[in-house]
Scaffold this motif. Structure first.
Motif, PDB file in Angstrom:
ATOM      1  N   ALA A   1     -20.700  10.609  -8.558  1.00 26.96           N
ATOM      2  CA  ALA A   1     -19.998   9.606  -8.244  1.00 26.96           C
ATOM      3  C   ALA A   1     -18.722   9.530  -8.988  1.00 26.96           C
ATOM      4  CB  ALA A   1     -20.768   8.289  -8.725  1.00 26.96           C
ATOM      5  N   ALA A   2     -18.669   9.961 -10.441  1.00 28.96           N
ATOM      6  CA  ALA A   2     -17.606   9.924 -11.187  1.00 28.96           C
ATOM      7  C   ALA A   2     -16.669  10.841 -10.542  1.00 28.96           C
ATOM      8  CB  ALA A   2     -18.028  10.121 -12.504  1.00 28.96           C
ATOM      9  N   VAL A   3     -16.944  12.169 -10.230  1.00 25.09           N
ATOM     10  CA  VAL A   3     -16.128  13.212  -9.938  1.00 25.09           C
ATOM     11  C   VAL A   3     -15.394  13.040  -8.561  1.00 25.09           C
ATOM     12  CG1 VAL A   3     -15.876  15.665  -8.974  1.00 25.09           C
ATOM     13  CG2 VAL A   3     -17.169  15.082 -11.164  1.00 25.09           C
ATOM     14  N   VAL A   4     -16.358  12.428  -7.577  1.00 25.03           N
ATOM     15  CA  VAL A   4     -15.754  11.755  -6.223  1.00 25.03           C
ATOM     16  C   VAL A   4     -14.801  10.959  -6.516  1.00 25.03           C
ATOM     17  CG1 VAL A   4     -16.333  11.169  -4.037  1.00 25.03           C
ATOM     18  CG2 VAL A   4     -17.660  12.704  -4.872  1.00 25.03           C
ATOM     19  N   GLY A   5     -14.872   9.979  -7.049  1.00 26.20           N
ATOM     20  CA  GLY A   5     -14.137   8.797  -7.230  1.00 26.20           C
ATOM     21  C   GLY A   5     -12.963   9.280  -8.130  1.00 26.20           C
ATOM     22  N   MET A   6     -12.985  10.119  -9.073  1.00 26.89           N
ATOM     23  CA  MET A   6     -11.897  10.836  -9.711  1.00 26.89           C
ATOM     24  C   MET A   6     -10.869  11.515  -8.630  1.00 26.89           C
ATOM     25  SD  MET A   6     -10.206  11.181 -12.813  1.00 26.89           S
ATOM     26  CE  MET A   6     -11.713  11.031 -14.029  1.00 26.89           C
ATOM     27  N   ILE A   7     -11.339  12.286  -7.785  1.00 30.02           N
ATOM     28  CA  ILE A   7     -10.509  12.969  -6.725  1.00 30.02           C
ATOM     29  C   ILE A   7     -10.244  12.120  -6.050  1.00 30.02           C
ATOM     30  CG2 ILE A   7     -10.791  14.625  -5.074  1.00 30.02           C
ATOM     31  CD1 ILE A   7     -13.126  16.184  -6.402  1.00 30.02           C
ATOM     32  N   ALA A   8     -10.786  11.089  -5.323  1.00 29.11           N
ATOM     33  CA  ALA A   8     -10.116  10.171  -4.428  1.00 29.11           C
ATOM     34  C   ALA A   8      -9.041   9.283  -5.119  1.00 29.11           C
ATOM     35  CB  ALA A   8     -11.020   8.975  -3.889  1.00 29.11           C
ATOM     36  N   VAL A   9      -9.162   9.025  -6.395  1.00 33.48           N
ATOM     37  CA  VAL A   9      -8.070   8.212  -6.966  1.00 33.48           C
ATOM     38  C   VAL A   9      -6.661   9.119  -7.076  1.00 33.48           C
ATOM     39  CG1 VAL A   9      -7.350   6.903  -9.086  1.00 33.48           C
ATOM     40  CG2 VAL A   9      -9.532   6.381  -8.091  1.00 33.48           C
TER      41      VAL A   9
ATOM     42  N   ILE B   1      -1.332  10.809  -6.061  1.00 31.99           N
ATOM     43  CA  ILE B   1      -0.245  11.829  -5.940  1.00 31.99           C
ATOM     44  C   ILE B   1       0.428  11.556  -4.638  1.00 31.99           C
ATOM     45  CG2 ILE B   1       0.146  13.975  -5.689  1.00 31.99           C
ATOM     46  CD1 ILE B   1      -1.910  14.655  -7.911  1.00 31.99           C
ATOM     47  N   ALA B   2      -0.444  11.149  -3.661  1.00 35.58           N
ATOM     48  CA  ALA B   2       0.300  11.479  -2.179  1.00 35.58           C
ATOM     49  C   ALA B   2       1.123   9.823  -2.141  1.00 35.58           C
ATOM     50  CB  ALA B   2      -1.171  10.919  -1.122  1.00 35.58           C
ATOM     51  N   SER B   3       0.914   9.013  -2.834  1.00 36.60           N
ATOM     52  CA  SER B   3       1.568   7.535  -2.706  1.00 36.60           C
ATOM     53  C   SER B   3       2.818   7.592  -3.911  1.00 36.60           C
ATOM     54  CB  SER B   3       0.825   6.451  -3.147  1.00 36.60           C
ATOM     55  OG  SER B   3      -0.402   6.189  -2.502  1.00 36.60           O
ATOM     56  N   TYR B   4       2.601   8.140  -4.846  1.00 39.06           N
ATOM     57  CA  TYR B   4       3.653   8.016  -5.834  1.00 39.06           C
ATOM     58  C   TYR B   4       4.199   9.524  -6.438  1.00 39.06           C
ATOM     59  CZ  TYR B   4       2.205   3.237  -5.878  1.00 39.06           C
ATOM     60  OH  TYR B   4       1.519   1.957  -5.616  1.00 39.06           O
ATOM     61  N   GLY B   5       3.919  10.653  -5.652  1.00 40.99           N
ATOM     62  CA  GLY B   5       4.425  11.803  -5.873  1.00 40.99           C
ATOM     63  C   GLY B   5       4.496  12.428  -7.432  1.00 40.99           C
ATOM     64  N   LEU B   6       5.590  12.183  -8.245  1.00 37.89           N
ATOM     65  CA  LEU B   6       5.628  12.794  -9.497  1.00 37.89           C
ATOM     66  C   LEU B   6       4.996  11.899 -10.545  1.00 37.89           C
ATOM     67  CD1 LEU B   6       6.294  15.041 -11.787  1.00 37.89           C
ATOM     68  CD2 LEU B   6       8.520  13.997 -11.755  1.00 37.89           C
ATOM     69  N   PHE B   7       5.193  10.637 -10.299  1.00 36.16           N
ATOM     70  CA  PHE B   7       4.845   9.486 -10.925  1.00 36.16           C
ATOM     71  C   PHE B   7       3.277   9.476 -10.774  1.00 36.16           C
ATOM     72  CE2 PHE B   7       9.265   8.431 -11.085  1.00 36.16           C
ATOM     73  CZ  PHE B   7       9.364   7.774 -12.019  1.00 36.16           C
ATOM     74  N   GLY B   8       2.760   9.733  -9.660  1.00 35.44           N
ATOM     75  CA  GLY B   8       1.339   9.685  -9.727  1.00 35.44           C
ATOM     76  C   GLY B   8       0.825  10.862 -10.310  1.00 35.44           C
TER      77      GLY B   8
ATOM     78  N   VAL C   1      -0.031   1.222 -10.639  1.00 36.92           N
ATOM     79  CA  VAL C   1       0.157   0.729  -9.151  1.00 36.92           C
ATOM     80  C   VAL C   1       1.241  -0.282  -9.435  1.00 36.92           C
ATOM     81  CG1 VAL C   1      -0.564  -0.124  -7.117  1.00 36.92           C
ATOM     82  CG2 VAL C   1      -1.846   1.786  -7.883  1.00 36.92           C
ATOM     83  N   LEU C   2       0.910  -1.203 -10.304  1.00 35.05           N
ATOM     84  CA  LEU C   2       1.657  -2.368 -10.311  1.00 35.05           C
ATOM     85  C   LEU C   2       3.025  -2.179 -10.758  1.00 35.05           C
ATOM     86  CD1 LEU C   2      -0.748  -5.027 -12.002  1.00 35.05           C
ATOM     87  CD2 LEU C   2       0.219  -4.977  -9.615  1.00 35.05           C
ATOM     88  N   VAL C   3       3.184  -1.055 -11.767  1.00 34.83           N
ATOM     89  CA  VAL C   3       4.264  -0.721 -12.414  1.00 34.83           C
ATOM     90  C   VAL C   3       5.247   0.131 -11.512  1.00 34.83           C
ATOM     91  CG1 VAL C   3       5.525   0.789 -14.233  1.00 34.83           C
ATOM     92  CG2 VAL C   3       3.520  -0.778 -14.917  1.00 34.83           C
ATOM     93  N   PHE C   4       4.454   0.990 -10.843  1.00 32.05           N
ATOM     94  CA  PHE C   4       5.520   1.802  -9.907  1.00 32.05           C
ATOM     95  C   PHE C   4       5.935   0.775  -8.634  1.00 32.05           C
ATOM     96  CE2 PHE C   4       2.583   5.631 -11.277  1.00 32.05           C
ATOM     97  CZ  PHE C   4       3.115   5.701 -12.262  1.00 32.05           C
ATOM     98  N   GLU C   5       5.238  -0.065  -8.118  1.00 30.48           N
ATOM     99  CA  GLU C   5       5.746  -0.848  -7.245  1.00 30.48           C
ATOM    100  C   GLU C   5       6.885  -1.665  -7.514  1.00 30.48           C
ATOM    101  OE1 GLU C   5       4.950  -0.924  -3.907  1.00 30.48           O
ATOM    102  OE2 GLU C   5       3.562   0.752  -4.054  1.00 30.48           O
ATOM    103  N   ARG C   6       6.813  -2.031  -8.861  1.00 25.10           N
ATOM    104  CA  ARG C   6       7.909  -2.823  -9.249  1.00 25.10           C
ATOM    105  C   ARG C   6       9.060  -1.974  -9.639  1.00 25.10           C
ATOM    106  NH1 ARG C   6       8.945  -8.137  -9.181  1.00 25.10           N
ATOM    107  NH2 ARG C   6      10.891  -8.487 -10.115  1.00 25.10           N
ATOM    108  N   ILE C   7       8.931  -0.846  -9.991  1.00 24.50           N
ATOM    109  CA  ILE C   7      10.208   0.106  -9.961  1.00 24.50           C
ATOM    110  C   ILE C   7      10.820   0.317  -8.732  1.00 24.50           C
ATOM    111  CG2 ILE C   7      10.719   2.472 -10.605  1.00 24.50           C
ATOM    112  CD1 ILE C   7       8.769   2.647 -12.730  1.00 24.50           C
ATOM    113  N   ARG C   8       9.747   0.276  -7.603  1.00 24.78           N
ATOM    114  CA  ARG C   8      10.311   0.334  -6.113  1.00 24.78           C
ATOM    115  C   ARG C   8      11.254  -0.633  -5.953  1.00 24.78           C
ATOM    116  NH1 ARG C   8       5.334   2.680  -2.671  1.00 24.78           N
ATOM    117  NH2 ARG C   8       5.582   4.780  -2.989  1.00 24.78           N
ATOM    118  N   GLU C   9      10.882  -1.667  -6.294  1.00 21.85           N
ATOM    119  CA  GLU C   9      11.604  -3.151  -6.057  1.00 21.85           C
ATOM    120  C   GLU C   9      12.716  -3.096  -6.769  1.00 21.85           C
ATOM    121  OE1 GLU C   9      10.847  -5.713  -4.123  1.00 21.85           O
ATOM    122  OE2 GLU C   9       9.168  -4.642  -3.320  1.00 21.85           O
ATOM    123  N   GLU C  10      12.881  -2.487  -8.094  1.00 18.58           N
ATOM    124  CA  GLU C  10      14.000  -2.542  -8.752  1.00 18.58           C
ATOM    125  C   GLU C  10      15.104  -1.592  -8.416  1.00 18.58           C
ATOM    126  OE1 GLU C  10      14.984  -4.822 -10.829  1.00 18.58           O
ATOM    127  OE2 GLU C  10      12.842  -5.581 -10.768  1.00 18.58           O
TER     128      GLU C  10
END
Length: 554
Positions: free
Chosen positions: A396-404, A409-416, A461-470
């Motif tokens: 469960a931990a490995v699957v959760g880790m891989i999914a997250v 990475i898919a959503s935020y690239g290098l920042f991910g 996620v909160l930080v990265f989305e806020r950076i996008r806004e800025e």
């Protein structure tokens, strides 16, 4: 300019390194566990066997050796839920009081006439009085046998309720004394069970009170529930010995007919005792907290007829000498005999508080279970099932880790990628903290860790989305990153504080597995906030200082 002071960078890396170092022993679990067991066994015995030396050498002594203890559902073992029949203690108190009350009433036979114990509820002492006009005198005598209730909530109340029913004198424990007796009975039962289980060398047992009269017992690593019940049923060895000497040398060779035993409270103090006890715990009827003639906390005790005779003769012939009370080969107290104690009842006085006198009374009475225990629930969990739980939790931990990781990475690239690195450090710090505090990991605890994996990136996620806004306001990338962290901080703190409050409620109001879930959740909150706010930001700062990008894509 996006930057971070050097001292803060060093501190962050130091904390990360400490977390990794303290978590590392869990990667070599069996070796470290054998090392710790060998150290504990050799320390207790005072010498090392060849096998213990090999196990101790299996893990370097200069490295941390703390590991996360596995709970019952992961290691396998036995689970018991026992109900203590506290009513048995009320009956014992009334049976023990009858001879004392009978003697006191016999001294006033001319006023009250003959007396006879009448059939009644076992928790009540009912005595028939021959002369009705002497009832007031009988009530006065009975109330004279009462003592103050020794609890913070029962101060000023009497231990006995005395009433009249027709021609009968009725004596029973007062409500305040029943409450105090119930607490003492449960404390005594817990103490006995804990001493029995600890003596077996089991790892991280759970022994705790459930409700008013139940005890939960979970012992990982033990063979079966029946084996655990047999272990709990062992009788403690309580004896009272003459003290022949006192010193600090535990290796002194005892002379024939003598024993040398350590003090329970005064570490490094050893008593030389006569090997033959004057009386034993089998002769002890009762021990309870009390107050001496100066109003200071003390411990009152009472022997049965045989014990009272032997105790009275010894104290009469040894006034001024020390008298050791020995429980399981440890001296728990060594009071001085100030006067002869012919009635079999006495007091242990000293620098007691109400709490310490209560604890000593519990130890004195820990020679046998105070009341019958009925086992309401029992089950045995095999080690194979525990291993299955570990494997399922790991998957469960490995699957959760891989999914997250994939989502970040898919959503935020290098920042991910930065968030993923911080997540790995976060997991190590969780296990490092759990190992350092000696926490026990259960299946709900694994659930708390898996939940933390998802929550750990929430702040990012909160930080990265806020950076996008800025970035949409045409500010430079450095300023956008700074504002992203600053403006997301309040939301991060609010979200984690509310979760922390929930976890605290679970910890203080829950029990067993629920507490394990709450502990891992709280530890995960602390580490995830640290890694999201500081570790991720440090990685971004180092990358930005090296690349100096004109634009960034989040």
């Amino acid at each position: 300019m996006l930057q971070m002071p050097l001292w803060k960078q060093i501190l962050i890396w130091a904390l990360c390194a400490l977390g990794l170092l303290t978590a590392a022993p869990n990667l070599f679990y069996n070796r470290v566990e054998q090392h710790n067991d060998a150290v504990a066994a050799s320390t207790k015995a005072g010498f090392e066997t060849d096998a213990q030396k090999a196990d101790i050498a299996g893990w370097p002594s200069f490295l941390p050796s703390g590991i996360v203890n596995l709970g019952l559902d992961l290691r396998g073992g036995a689970h018991l839920l026992a109900e203590v029949q506290v009513g048995d203690v009320y009956k014992s108190r009334m049976d023990a009081m009858w001879p004392e009350l009978r003697r006191a009433l016999a001294d006033a036979r001319g006023e009250i006439g003959g007396i006879r114990r009448m059939p009644s509820d076992p928790t009540i002492l009912k005595v028939q009085i021959e002369k009705p006009e002497g009832m007031a005198r009988a009530v006065e005598i009975a109330r004279g046998l009462a003592s103050p209730v020794v609890t913070l909530t029962g101060v000023g109340q009497s231990s006995l309720d005395v009433s009249v029913e027709g021609d009968a004198l009725v004596v029973q424990l007062s409500a305040a004394e029943k409450t105090a007796t119930d607490d003492r009975t449960m404390q005594q039962s817990l103490e006995i069970i804990r001493r029995r289980v600890d003596a077996a060398g089991t790892r991280e047992p759970t022994i705790q009170r459930e409700g008013a009269d139940r005890i939960l017992i979970q012992v990982p690593g033990i063979g079966s529930a029946s084996e655990l019940k047999a272990l709990i049923g062992k009788t403690a060895q309580l004896t009272f010995h003459p003290v022949l000497g006192r010193g600090a040398d535990g290796n002194e060779i005892a002379r024939p007919g003598e024993v040398i035993l350590p003090s329970l409270d005064d570490k490094g103090v050893y008593y030389r005792l006569d090997a033959t006890p004057v009386v034993s715990g089998q002769d002890l009827v009762d021990a309870r907290p009390d107050f001496d003639q100066n109003g200071s906390p003390a411990v009152a005790f009472r022997f049965d007829t045989t014990g009272a005779r032997k105790f009275g003769e010894y104290t009469a012939n040894n006034v001024g000498q020390l008298f050791a009370i020995v429980l399981d080969n440890e001296v728990i107290s060594a009071p001085q005999i100030r006067s002869a104690i012919p009635g079999g009842s006495g007091q242990i006085t000293g620098n007691f508080t109400v709490e310490s006198s209560t604890n000593l009374a519990v130890l004195l009475r820990a020679g046998a279970l105070p009341a019958k225990m009925t086992f309401l629930e029992e089950r045995t969990i095999g080690p194979e099932l525990g291993q299955d739980s570990i494997d399922a939790g790991r998957i469960a931990a490995v699957v959760g880790m891989i999914a997250v990781v994939a989502l970040m990475i898919a959503s935020y690239g290098l920042f991910g990628v930065f968030a993923t690195a911080a997540l790995m450090i976060n997991m190590a710090m969780i296990f490092g903290i759990l190992s350092s505090i000696g926490a026990t990991l259960t299946l709900p605890g694994i659930a708390g860790i898996v939940l933390t994996i998802g929550m750990a990136v929430d702040a990012n996620v909160l930080v990265f989305e806020r950076i996008r806004e800025e970035l949409r306001t045409a500010r430079g990338p450095a300023r956008a990153i700074e504002l992203g962290y600053e403006k997301a901080m309040s939301a991060i703190i609010d979200a984690n504080i509310t979760t922390f409050i929930t976890a605290a409620i679970l910890f203080f109001l829950g029990s067993g597995p629920v507490k394990g879930f709450a502990v891992t959740l709280v530890v995960g909150l602390v580490t995830s906030v640290f890694t999201a706010i500081y570790v991720t930001r440090l990685l971004v700062v180092l990358w930005f200082a090296r690349k100096r990008p004109k634009t960034i894509t989040v």
